[in-house]
Design an enzyme around this catalytic site. Structure first.
Site, PDB file in Angstrom:
ATOM      1  N   LYS A 116       0.837  -1.220   0.000  1.00  0.00           N
ATOM      2  CA  LYS A 116       0.000   0.000   0.000  1.00  0.00           C
ATOM      3  C   LYS A 116       0.864   1.260   0.000  1.00  0.00           C
ATOM      4  CE  LYS A 116      -2.293  -0.942   3.640  1.00  0.00           C
ATOM      5  NZ  LYS A 116      -1.609  -2.213   3.847  1.00  0.00           N
ATOM      6  N   THR A 152       3.937   1.492  -1.066  1.00  0.00           N
ATOM      7  CA  THR A 152       4.609   1.512  -2.367  1.00  0.00           C
ATOM      8  C   THR A 152       3.669   2.069  -3.434  1.00  0.00           C
ATOM      9  OG1 THR A 152       5.844  -0.445  -1.647  1.00  0.00           O
ATOM     10  CG2 THR A 152       5.859   0.029  -4.020  1.00  0.00           C
ATOM     11  N   ARG A 205       2.224   7.675   7.016  1.00  0.00           N
ATOM     12  CA  ARG A 205       2.659   7.576   8.411  1.00  0.00           C
ATOM     13  C   ARG A 205       4.180   7.475   8.506  1.00  0.00           C
ATOM     14  NH1 ARG A 205      -0.263   2.390  10.102  1.00  0.00           N
ATOM     15  NH2 ARG A 205      -0.028   2.065   7.874  1.00  0.00           N
ATOM     16  N   LYS A 216       8.149  -6.869   9.661  1.00  0.00           N
ATOM     17  CA  LYS A 216       7.501  -6.369   8.457  1.00  0.00           C
ATOM     18  C   LYS A 216       8.382  -5.432   7.629  1.00  0.00           C
ATOM     19  CE  LYS A 216       3.277  -4.328   6.911  1.00  0.00           C
ATOM     20  NZ  LYS A 216       3.879  -3.060   6.533  1.00  0.00           N
ATOM     21  N   ALA A 228      -2.401   0.134  12.470  1.00  0.00           N
ATOM     22  CA  ALA A 228      -3.822   0.020  12.111  1.00  0.00           C
ATOM     23  C   ALA A 228      -4.503  -1.170  12.777  1.00  0.00           C
ATOM     24  CB  ALA A 228      -3.967  -0.097  10.604  1.00  0.00           C
ATOM     25  N   PHE A 263      -2.964  -1.716   6.980  1.00  0.00           N
ATOM     26  CA  PHE A 263      -3.504  -3.077   6.855  1.00  0.00           C
ATOM     27  C   PHE A 263      -4.722  -3.114   5.929  1.00  0.00           C
ATOM     28  CE2 PHE A 263      -1.138  -3.716  10.988  1.00  0.00           C
ATOM     29  CZ  PHE A 263      -0.118  -4.421  10.392  1.00  0.00           C
ATOM     30  N   PHE A 301       4.252  -8.031  -8.685  1.00  0.00           N
ATOM     31  CA  PHE A 301       5.518  -8.514  -8.121  1.00  0.00           C
ATOM     32  C   PHE A 301       6.302  -9.241  -9.210  1.00  0.00           C
ATOM     33  CE2 PHE A 301       5.710  -8.100  -3.404  1.00  0.00           C
ATOM     34  CZ  PHE A 301       4.566  -7.316  -3.256  1.00  0.00           C
ATOM     35  N   TRP A 307       6.730  -0.446  -8.311  1.00  0.00           N
ATOM     36  CA  TRP A 307       7.930  -0.941  -7.620  1.00  0.00           C
ATOM     37  C   TRP A 307       9.088  -1.063  -8.636  1.00  0.00           C
ATOM     38  CZ3 TRP A 307      10.876  -5.491  -7.924  1.00  0.00           C
ATOM     39  CH2 TRP A 307      11.730  -5.725  -6.831  1.00  0.00           C
TER      40      TRP A 307
HETATM   41  P1  ADP Z   1       2.167  -2.052   2.965  1.00  0.00           P
HETATM   42  O1  ADP Z   1       2.177  -0.562   2.952  1.00  0.00           O
HETATM   43  O2  ADP Z   1       0.927  -2.607   2.346  1.00  0.00           O
HETATM   44  O3  ADP Z   1       2.415  -2.647   4.297  1.00  0.00           O
HETATM   45  P2  ADP Z   1       4.699  -1.812   1.624  1.00  0.00           P
HETATM   46  O4  ADP Z   1       4.462  -0.830   0.541  1.00  0.00           O
HETATM   47  O5  ADP Z   1       5.393  -1.337   2.857  1.00  0.00           O
HETATM   48  O6  ADP Z   1       3.348  -2.546   2.040  1.00  0.00           O
HETATM   49  O7  ADP Z   1       5.486  -3.020   0.983  1.00  0.00           O
HETATM   50  C1  ADP Z   1       5.852  -4.146   1.754  1.00  0.00           C
HETATM   51  C2  ADP Z   1       7.147  -4.723   1.211  1.00  0.00           C
HETATM   52  O8  ADP Z   1       6.932  -5.291  -0.070  1.00  0.00           O
HETATM   53  C3  ADP Z   1       8.253  -3.701   1.036  1.00  0.00           C
HETATM   54  O9  ADP Z   1       9.455  -4.306   1.428  1.00  0.00           O
HETATM   55  C4  ADP Z   1       8.276  -3.409  -0.443  1.00  0.00           C
HETATM   56  O10 ADP Z   1       9.575  -3.081  -0.904  1.00  0.00           O
HETATM   57  C5  ADP Z   1       7.829  -4.727  -1.028  1.00  0.00           C
HETATM   58  N1  ADP Z   1       7.070  -4.556  -2.269  1.00  0.00           N
HETATM   59  C6  ADP Z   1       5.977  -3.783  -2.424  1.00  0.00           C
HETATM   60  N2  ADP Z   1       5.531  -3.868  -3.686  1.00  0.00           N
HETATM   61  C7  ADP Z   1       6.377  -4.699  -4.335  1.00  0.00           C
HETATM   62  C8  ADP Z   1       6.445  -5.215  -5.677  1.00  0.00           C
HETATM   63  N3  ADP Z   1       5.544  -4.873  -6.565  1.00  0.00           N
HETATM   64  N4  ADP Z   1       7.441  -6.064  -5.989  1.00  0.00           N
HETATM   65  C9  ADP Z   1       8.349  -6.430  -5.070  1.00  0.00           C
HETATM   66  N5  ADP Z   1       8.344  -5.994  -3.783  1.00  0.00           N
HETATM   67  C10 ADP Z   1       7.369  -5.155  -3.426  1.00  0.00           C
END
Ligand code: ADP
Length: 565
Positions: free
Chosen positions: A71, A73, A94, A105, A276, A304, A390, A418
């Site tokens: 989210k 990202t 945040r 996480k 959250a 979340f 991903f 990403w």
């Molecule tokens: P959330 O905000 O939903 O908790 P994040 O944006 O913090 O999720 O992403 C969680 C993890 O997944 C991070 O380490 C991020 O680098 C990785 N990530 C997010 N999107 C991708 C993607 N499309 N491909 C690979 N890794 C990703």
């Protein structure tokens, strides 16, 4: 050459001076309080508002895998994309907590080419806001014990002290402690416990206050304990002027939102950070309101799944801040569908060549997405799905999610932010700009102000979670009766629930049916203006996992941080 990790991408980026970023949204030098070259606090009283309010896009998600579904990202990448398609956009997020940074996480600055930077600073101490919030909250705790020690004029029953000391760390050994040992000179012994700062009432107050006056007013209302006659004692009663003034001076600088930039130079306000699951899960309303005053479009994230951060944004954050989302983006991933359909974390992250049963798992897990979509539609705003791509996802799998959303009458776009930054979400951004033209503050709270706590909890469990009903423990029933007697039983509820399931059982993945949710405790947060309903085994002080992320971290003699995601 191996692809760069998040920290390497951040380090390799050429950041613009923070004053240049500020000037893109007309924040003048006198409103900017720089913290080094690339971070600054914003003096919100000195900003030149654009004169019209921007549109607000709320980013929420499906039930996540343990690593998160992206989210943050997507929020960052979407803000970059909206700028690319011509809408002046800011992102409000945040601040990361050190608990997940060193635990499981990870950070909270996005990932790949959709990050806010400098990520190594933002993820670690940043501008010190969490320390300020911890200090303010711990001052309140110290004042309570000090009052008891010096004669206890208010008649506080030490067994009822409700405010717990906090720190920003996952440390299960501090969950239950005995304080005041060591004889007469060291206070009176009592059972106590620590909470992580992101679950504290001071954090919630900080994030829900519109300005310093509101902050002090809310701090003064914090109920710290009960008297021997069972009357609530508030922070305002501690000392001749109450504790709120002293707490507020520790928060004076922290309350100003922090300005940083995305890798593409989009201005980002990163401020406050309640979790959250055990708190309300959104950045400060000051940051969101500031962004709405400066930009045409603001992207913000609720933590979340939509059952947690999303529901709380609608019922707690929006009403406190005086804003409502104009559109909602639900982030989903192929891996979360597979995980919710029964595949293991390893299988969904490293699917290998043999994908037997993967589409079947997605079919099964899609019940989770369907329930979130039904809920988010009921919030009232236009809904779009961002399928966060991903590296291991196949075309067939991504198309499967798009087709599934189409069957549910929801527009979906695959986003590759990403890997590609804002370019990877241009289709989504163009769609959203069209949707936003006709949408105006469409998300409204689910409850009227006079709806009781019990009714709210029952409604959330049966309508949002899909459960059969609620069981209140005998403790929760007693607390509910006390709240009724005190006339405090008609306020918003902040559900503390596992992020992994719609139910209170983290193992019940997908879209479970036929369950009941147990409310173990109801904790009054009068300053924040809500009651926390603790369900299942939720803890307000998390622990570290068997293999914490800290295992891989180091710093070299040039000051470079290694192993930070
Ligand atoms: P959330 O905000 O939903 O908790 P994040 O944006 O913090 O999720 O992403 C969680 C993890 O997944 C991070 O380490 C991020 O680098 C990785 N990530 C997010 N999107 C991708 C993607 N499309 N491909 C690979 N890794 C990703």
């Amino acid at each position: 050459m191996a692809p760069m990790n998040d920290a390497e991408i951040s380090l390799a980026a050429e950041l613009k001076p923070i004053a240049d970023i500020a000037s893109t949204v007309n924040i003048s030098d006198d409103a900017l309080i720089p913290y080094g070259h690339h971070m600054a606090k914003v003096d919100t009283q000195k900003i030149q508002k654009s004169g019209k309010r921007g549109k607000l896009v709320l980013v929420t998600g499906t039930s996540p895998t343990p690593a998160g579904e992206g989210k943050s990202t997507v929020s960052v990448g979407l803000a970059d994309a909206l700028n690319l398609v011509g809408s002046k956009t800011m992102v409000a997020l945040r601040e990361p907590s050190l608990g997940p940074v060193f635990g499981m996480k990870g950070g909270a600055t996005g990932g790949g080419y959709a990050q806010v930077v400098p990520m190594e600073s933002i993820n670690l101490h940043f501008t010190g806001d969490f320390h300020a919030i911890s200090s303010a909250h711990n001052l309140l705790c110290a004042l309570v014990d000090n009052h008891i020690y010096h004669g206890n004029e208010l008649g506080i029953d030490p067994r009822t002290v409700r405010v717990k000391r906090v720190l920003d760390m996952n440390d299960r050994n501090l969950r239950n402690v005995v304080v005041g040992l060591g004889g007469r000179a060291s206070g009176s012994p009592r059972e106590d416990g620590f909470e992580i700062v992101v679950a504290s009432e001071t954090m919630a107050v900080f994030c829900l206050s519109r300005d310093i006056d509101d902050l002090k007013e809310r701090l003064s209302r914090i109920v710290v304990a009960d008297t021997y006659d069972r009357e609530p004692v508030t922070a305002a009663q501690l000392g001749p002027n109450g504790a709120q003034g002293a707490m507020a001076i520790l928060l004076r600088d922290a309350i100003r939102p922090n300005l940083v930039q995305t890798l593409a130079g989009t201005p980002a306000l990163i401020h406050g950070g309640p979790f959250a699951n055990i708190a309300h899960g959104a950045n400060s309303v000051i940051a969101t309101n500031t962004a709405l005053d400066l930009a045409d479009t603001v992207v913000t994230e609720a933590g979340f799944g939509a059952d947690l951060g999303g529901e709380k944004f609608v019922n707690i954050t929006g009403p406190a801040g005086g804003f409502a989302a104009d559109a909602v983006t639900v982030v989903s991933t192929v891996r979360s569908l597979k995980y919710n359909g029964g595949l293991s974390v390893d299988e969904v992250n490293n699917p290998g060549d043999d994908r037997t049963g993967h589409i079947e798992a997605m079919e099964k897990g899609s019940a989770n997405l369907a329930r979130h979509l039904k809920n988010v539609k009921s919030f009232g705003a236009p809904v779009v799905v961002a399928v966060n791509q991903f590296p291991q996802d196949t075309e067939e799998e991504l198309q499967w999610v798009k087709d599934f959303c189409a069957k549910h009458d929801v527009h979906a776009e695959v986003v590759s932010v990403w890997a590609n930054g804002g370019e990877g979400a241009k289709a989504l951004a163009s769609h959203l700009t069209e949707v936003l033209k006709d949408s105006d503050d469409t998300v409204q709270p689910m409850f009227g102000e006079d709806t009781g706590i019990r009714e709210r909890i029952e409604h959330i469990v049966t309508n949002v979670y899909g459960g059969d009903g609620v069981d209140f423990s005998s403790t929760a029933q007693r607390q509910l009766k006390q709240l009724e007697e005190a006339g405090l039983d008609k306020m918003p509820v902040c559900m503390a629930k596992t992020q992994y399931s719609f139910s209170d059982d983290p193992k019940a993945l997908g879209a479970p049916d036929g369950f009941r949710v147990t409310v173990r405790e109801l904790n009054l947060r009068a300053g924040a203006g809500f009651v926390v309903a603790l369900t299942g085994a939720m803890m307000t002080m998390p622990g570290l996992p068997a293999k914490p992320a800290s295992d891989k971290m180091d710093v070299n003699d040039e000051g470079e941080i290694l192993g930070l995601f």
